[in-house]
Structures are given as structure tokens and as C-alpha cells.
Design a protein around this motif. Structure first.
Motif, PDB file in Angstrom:
ATOM      1  N   GLN A   1      -4.930  -3.333  -1.212  1.00 22.96           N
ATOM      2  CA  GLN A   1      -5.027  -2.716  -2.540  1.00 22.96           C
ATOM      3  C   GLN A   1      -4.702  -1.220  -2.478  1.00 22.96           C
ATOM      4  OE1 GLN A   1      -9.003  -3.876  -3.635  1.00 22.96           O
ATOM      5  NE2 GLN A   1      -8.402  -6.040  -3.864  1.00 22.96           N
ATOM      6  N   ILE A   2      -5.114  -0.565  -1.406  1.00 23.07           N
ATOM      7  CA  ILE A   2      -4.759   0.848  -1.218  1.00 23.07           C
ATOM      8  C   ILE A   2      -3.240   1.001  -1.150  1.00 23.07           C
ATOM      9  CG2 ILE A   2      -4.830   2.762   0.446  1.00 23.07           C
ATOM     10  CD1 ILE A   2      -7.697   1.834   1.142  1.00 23.07           C
ATOM     11  N   LEU A   3      -2.609   0.109  -0.390  1.00 23.46           N
ATOM     12  CA  LEU A   3      -1.156   0.174  -0.254  1.00 23.46           C
ATOM     13  C   LEU A   3      -0.457  -0.151  -1.568  1.00 23.46           C
ATOM     14  CD1 LEU A   3      -0.757  -1.518   3.253  1.00 23.46           C
ATOM     15  CD2 LEU A   3      -0.642   0.922   2.705  1.00 23.46           C
ATOM     16  N   GLU A   4      -1.041  -1.075  -2.326  1.00 24.10           N
ATOM     17  CA  GLU A   4      -0.459  -1.418  -3.631  1.00 24.10           C
ATOM     18  C   GLU A   4      -0.487  -0.215  -4.567  1.00 24.10           C
ATOM     19  OE1 GLU A   4      -0.627  -5.165  -6.691  1.00 24.10           O
ATOM     20  OE2 GLU A   4      -2.545  -4.412  -5.928  1.00 24.10           O
ATOM     21  N   LYS A   5      -1.580   0.533  -4.542  1.00 23.37           N
ATOM     22  CA  LYS A   5      -1.703   1.733  -5.382  1.00 23.37           C
ATOM     23  C   LYS A   5      -0.700   2.807  -4.978  1.00 23.37           C
ATOM     24  CE  LYS A   5      -6.605   1.062  -6.477  1.00 23.37           C
ATOM     25  NZ  LYS A   5      -7.995   1.551  -6.234  1.00 23.37           N
ATOM     26  N   LYS A   6      -0.234   2.712  -3.725  1.00 28.59           N
ATOM     27  CA  LYS A   6       0.746   3.691  -3.243  1.00 28.59           C
ATOM     28  C   LYS A   6       2.176   3.184  -3.361  1.00 28.59           C
ATOM     29  CE  LYS A   6      -2.474   5.947  -0.045  1.00 28.59           C
ATOM     30  NZ  LYS A   6      -2.742   6.344   1.359  1.00 28.59           N
ATOM     31  N   GLY A   7       2.357   2.104  -4.126  1.00 31.72           N
ATOM     32  CA  GLY A   7       3.704   1.676  -4.470  1.00 31.72           C
ATOM     33  C   GLY A   7       4.272   0.526  -3.672  1.00 31.72           C
ATOM     34  N   ILE A   8       3.445  -0.162  -2.889  1.00 28.13           N
ATOM     35  CA  ILE A   8       3.924  -1.311  -2.123  1.00 28.13           C
ATOM     36  C   ILE A   8       3.634  -2.596  -2.884  1.00 28.13           C
ATOM     37  CG2 ILE A   8       3.624  -2.635   0.008  1.00 28.13           C
ATOM     38  CD1 ILE A   8       3.127  -0.042   1.475  1.00 28.13           C
ATOM     39  N   ASP A   9       4.657  -3.408  -3.076  1.00 27.59           N
ATOM     40  CA  ASP A   9       4.491  -4.673  -3.773  1.00 27.59           C
ATOM     41  C   ASP A   9       3.721  -5.654  -2.879  1.00 27.59           C
ATOM     42  OD1 ASP A   9       5.510  -6.560  -6.059  1.00 27.59           O
ATOM     43  OD2 ASP A   9       5.932  -7.633  -4.193  1.00 27.59           O
ATOM     44  N   ILE A  10       2.566  -6.103  -3.351  1.00 24.21           N
ATOM     45  CA  ILE A  10       1.697  -6.938  -2.524  1.00 24.21           C
ATOM     46  C   ILE A  10       2.343  -8.273  -2.193  1.00 24.21           C
ATOM     47  CG2 ILE A  10      -0.444  -8.286  -2.536  1.00 24.21           C
ATOM     48  CD1 ILE A  10      -0.877  -5.423  -1.791  1.00 24.21           C
ATOM     49  N   LYS A  11       3.004  -8.874  -3.152  1.00 29.60           N
ATOM     50  CA  LYS A  11       3.643 -10.168  -2.889  1.00 29.60           C
ATOM     51  C   LYS A  11       4.664 -10.046  -1.767  1.00 29.60           C
ATOM     52  CE  LYS A  11       5.884 -14.081  -5.176  1.00 29.60           C
ATOM     53  NZ  LYS A  11       6.394 -14.630  -6.460  1.00 29.60           N
ATOM     54  N   TYR A  12       5.454  -8.982  -1.804  1.00 35.10           N
ATOM     55  CA  TYR A  12       6.447  -8.794  -0.750  1.00 35.10           C
ATOM     56  C   TYR A  12       5.762  -8.456   0.582  1.00 35.10           C
ATOM     57  CZ  TYR A  12      10.451  -7.218   1.910  1.00 35.10           C
ATOM     58  OH  TYR A  12      11.398  -7.080   2.889  1.00 35.10           O
ATOM     59  N   LEU A  13       4.722  -7.633   0.531  1.00 32.97           N
ATOM     60  CA  LEU A  13       3.992  -7.272   1.756  1.00 32.97           C
ATOM     61  C   LEU A  13       3.455  -8.525   2.449  1.00 32.97           C
ATOM     62  CD1 LEU A  13       2.626  -5.155   3.647  1.00 32.97           C
ATOM     63  CD2 LEU A  13       0.676  -5.202   2.077  1.00 32.97           C
ATOM     64  N   LEU A  14       2.855  -9.430   1.697  1.00 32.34           N
ATOM     65  CA  LEU A  14       2.283 -10.636   2.291  1.00 32.34           C
ATOM     66  C   LEU A  14       3.360 -11.566   2.836  1.00 32.34           C
ATOM     67  CD1 LEU A  14      -0.689 -11.475  -0.096  1.00 32.34           C
ATOM     68  CD2 LEU A  14      -0.578  -9.893   1.838  1.00 32.34           C
ATOM     69  N   SER A  15       4.539 -11.534   2.229  1.00 28.73           N
ATOM     70  CA  SER A  15       5.642 -12.343   2.752  1.00 28.73           C
ATOM     71  C   SER A  15       6.118 -11.823   4.099  1.00 28.73           C
ATOM     72  CB  SER A  15       6.811 -12.357   1.754  1.00 28.73           C
ATOM     73  OG  SER A  15       7.538 -11.131   1.795  1.00 28.73           O
ATOM     74  N   LYS A  16       5.763 -10.567   4.405  1.00 27.13           N
ATOM     75  CA  LYS A  16       6.144  -9.942   5.683  1.00 27.13           C
ATOM     76  C   LYS A  16       4.911  -9.705   6.554  1.00 27.13           C
ATOM     77  CE  LYS A  16       9.824  -9.119   6.223  1.00 27.13           C
ATOM     78  NZ  LYS A  16      10.896 -10.029   6.677  1.00 27.13           N
ATOM     79  N   SER A  17       3.910 -10.566   6.428  1.00 27.84           N
ATOM     80  CA  SER A  17       2.647 -10.367   7.135  1.00 27.84           C
ATOM     81  C   SER A  17       2.207 -11.626   7.873  1.00 27.84           C
ATOM     82  CB  SER A  17       1.536  -9.962   6.155  1.00 27.84           C
ATOM     83  OG  SER A  17       1.771  -8.678   5.602  1.00 27.84           O
ATOM     84  N   LEU A  18       1.624 -11.424   9.045  1.00 26.01           N
ATOM     85  CA  LEU A  18       0.930 -12.460   9.797  1.00 26.01           C
ATOM     86  C   LEU A  18      -0.517 -12.020   9.982  1.00 26.01           C
ATOM     87  CD1 LEU A  18       3.607 -13.125  12.600  1.00 26.01           C
ATOM     88  CD2 LEU A  18       3.160 -14.548  10.598  1.00 26.01           C
ATOM     89  N   LEU A  19      -1.375 -12.947  10.379  1.00 27.31           N
ATOM     90  CA  LEU A  19      -2.780 -12.641  10.643  1.00 27.31           C
ATOM     91  C   LEU A  19      -3.122 -12.993  12.079  1.00 27.31           C
ATOM     92  CD1 LEU A  19      -4.503 -14.064   7.426  1.00 27.31           C
ATOM     93  CD2 LEU A  19      -3.897 -11.675   7.904  1.00 27.31           C
TER      94      LEU A  19
END
Length: 341
Positions: free
Chosen positions: A286-304
């Protein structure tokens, strides 16, 4: 081929197990499996020892578990090592240095979204291997250029073997030493390091990236030519999220982030639960989203993944195995929530 994202699971390679088959079973339980490194099973399975195989000048004492370097021995053995430079198999990890690796290679991974290997990187290897004067070989202008090329060959042959098992195979370059690189004590300038690491990554086959658990210069790391970055976000979430512009640029050029969120240390694991860990992760996003990062795209480029490795728990491998189960549960819940099918 692209590295998968969408909050699939993988993990750090070092595991506390002394049972090879059990460790492999746990590693195979994740979406993107890897071959475990088991230093409690054998000193040959230590990540620094594995990286040191065939490196000229190495003084390895298995019985006393020591790994050192002799410049005189290096000079004496260099010609022999150079005679093998056109033999990729020479640089692979032998069965002596990893029983687990060769068991992993015997498996069928054609149905997996990806598989992963790893090798200790040159910065950490060079920081930790000391010469006769207890000076890290990273600072030796004669040894360091050879070390960079040597590690390149070792990483490339492993990736080549893994790609025969799965076209989406990729490599972690394990670099815990990067967090010390820019300290006043390191004696290694940042411009010099940047230039040499850029050269190193330019020689590597792709995809590959860096795994570390510490807190390095994130701007430096996110702007290296990496395909993937694996970190301990459980510990470093606040500081990492302050580098939003570099994170946005990194994922924008196709980079994948591995969010290490589940602690594997007994005390921290016991005080958390699935809800608290998901909350910690989503707060960071959410912090990153507020700084202009699209969450949907971020999660598509994320692993856990779990946050770190851990070899010293009082319950040995039990907490680590629980952490693996927890990351699978978190992945399933978040993939459902964000419709990542």
C-alpha cells in the motif's frame, strides 16, 4: 524465458536438515522448487565450500570445517585450472560437493512453472575467503578478476543444466556480503564495485538475480542488471519501501521481486500468524501504491518466500518446515484475494 510471478512460492536454499530426502521433499513442496544446501549434513554442502570447488589456492579442511586461501598455492594451481576453461562440466558442482544437487537433477520438472538454482556470489565469496594474512581475497587485484570469471562459469553451467529440466529455470546469486560492501570498513569503493558487478552480470546467462537477507544499498542493487531480487522484507519492509522509484523502474523493465515475509527463527515465528504477516506485506504494498506503483502489475512481478534461512533453532528443522507451510497458505489466500490465477 520470463520468471513467473503472481505470488507463487519459492524459498532460500540453506536448510537445517540432516536428512537429504526430507529436505528435498520440503523444497519440492513449493511452486518453484530448488535444490537445498545442507551444511548440517556435510561441510561440503556449505555454500562457500560449494562455490570453492576447483578454485585454485583453496585450503579446505573438511574435518575441522575451515576454508582458507593461499596465494602461493593459487599461483601454482592457476595454469591447471585455466586448462579446463573450455570445459563447462568442470565448473559444475560435483556429487562430492552436493549430494542434494544431483538428486534434484534426476527429477522431472516439466510441469513446474519454473525451477531455481543458486551459487554464492563473488562479493560474499571474496569477503569471506581469507589469505595467509587474513585479508579477504576480494581486495587482491590479481585474484579478483579471475574470481569473477570463475564464478561466471560456475553459475552458467548450473543454469544450463537446470534449463534442460525446465525452460523457465533461473539462478539466485547469493550475496549476503553486499550489505557490507559500502561500509567504511570494507575498503572497496562503490564506483569500483558497481563497475565490476555490472561486468560480472553482463557475463552471466539469464535469467538470474541476487538473493540476500541483509540491508544493502537498495538503489545500487535495484539498478544493477538483475532479473530477480530476493529479500527479507519481514525485517526490511520500511526501508525497502522508501525506494519506490527504483522499485518501479526495476519491475518496469521486467524485474521480479521475491518478498521474504515468513520468519524462520523460532522466536519471531511464534509471535506471528498468517493474518499478521499478510497485514505486514499488504501495508508495504500500500505504501508503494501511494507512491505511484500499480499494485496489480507489482503482484504480477512478485513471488513469495520465507524471510531467511535459519540453522540454529532449538527445534532444528521444525520451525523452518512450518514457515514453508505458512508461505504456501499466505500465497493461496493472496492469490485468491487478488484473483491471480
Amino acid at each position: 524465458m520470463p520468471i513467473p510471478g503472481n505470488l507463487l512460492t519459492t524459498a532460500m536454499a540453506v536448510m537445517p536438515h540432516t536428512d537429504v530426502d526430507r529436505a528435498l521433499e520440503i523444497a519440492l513442496s513449493l511452486d518453484i522448487p530448488f535444490w537445498p544446501q545442507l551444511p548440517n549434513y556435510s561441510y561440503y554442502e556449505d555454500m562457500y565450500v560449494q562455490a570453492a570447488e576447483h578454485f585454485p589456492g583453496i585450503l579446505l579442511d573438511i574435518e575441522n570445517k575451515t576454508l582458507r586461501f593461499s596465494l602461493e598455492k593459487f599461483i601454482g594451481e592457476l595454469e591447471e585450472t585455466m586448462s579446463h576453461f573450455d570445459e563447462p562440466e568442470y565448473f559444475d558442482i560435483s556429487k562430492t560437493y552436493s549430494e542434494v544437487y544431483h538428486k534434484f537433477l534426476s527429477r522431472n520438472f516439466s510441469d513446474r512453472p519454473a525451477i531455481r538454482g543458486q551459487l554464492e556470489g563473488p562479493i560474499s565469496f571474496g569477503f569471506n575467503i581469507m589469505d595467509e594474512n587474513k585479508r579477504p581475497i576480494l581486495f587482491d587485484d590479481t585474484v579478483r578478476p579471475f574470481m569473477l570469471e570463475f564464478m561466471t562459469k560456475r553459475i552458467n553451467i548450473q543454469l544450463s543444466r537446470l534449463k534442460k529440466l525446465n525452460k523457465n529455470a533461473f539462478m539466485f546469486i547469493d550475496e549476503p556480503g553486499l550489505q557490507f560492501l559500502f561500509s567504511a570498513m570494507s575498503g572497496f569503493g562503490d564506483m569500483k564495485a558497481k563497475g565490476e558487478l555490472d561486468l560480472f552480470f553482463s557475463m552471466l546467462d539469464r535469467p538470474c538475480g541476487v538473493h540476500l537477507c541483509g540491508n544493502p544499498d537498495w538503489d545500487f542493487l535495484l539498478n544493477l542488471n538483475l532479473d530477480i531480487l530476493s529479500l527479507d522484507v519481514y525485517t526490511n519492509a520500511e526501508i525497502f519501501s522508501s525506494y519506490a522509484s527504483s522499485i518501479k523502474r526495476f519491475i518496469g523493465r521486467g524485474g521480479v521481486i521475491v518478498w521474504g515475509i515468513v520468519p524462520t527463527g523460532f522466536e519471531n515465528f511464534e509471535k506471528e500468524n498468517i493474518a499478521s504477516l499478510i497485514n505486514r506485506l499488504e501495508e508495504t504494498w500500500q505504501i508503494l501504491e501511494k507512491k505511484g506503483i500499480d499494485i496489480k502489475y507489482l503482484l504480477s512481478k512478485s513471488l513469495l518466500s520465507p524471510a531467511t534461512c535459519c540453522l540454529v533453532n532449538p527445534d532444528k528443522e521444525k520451525t523452518v518446515e512450518k514457515a514453508f507451510e505458512t508461505i504456501k497458505s499466505i500465497s493461496a489466500m493472496l492469490r485468491e484475494k487478488y484473483r491471480l490465477y
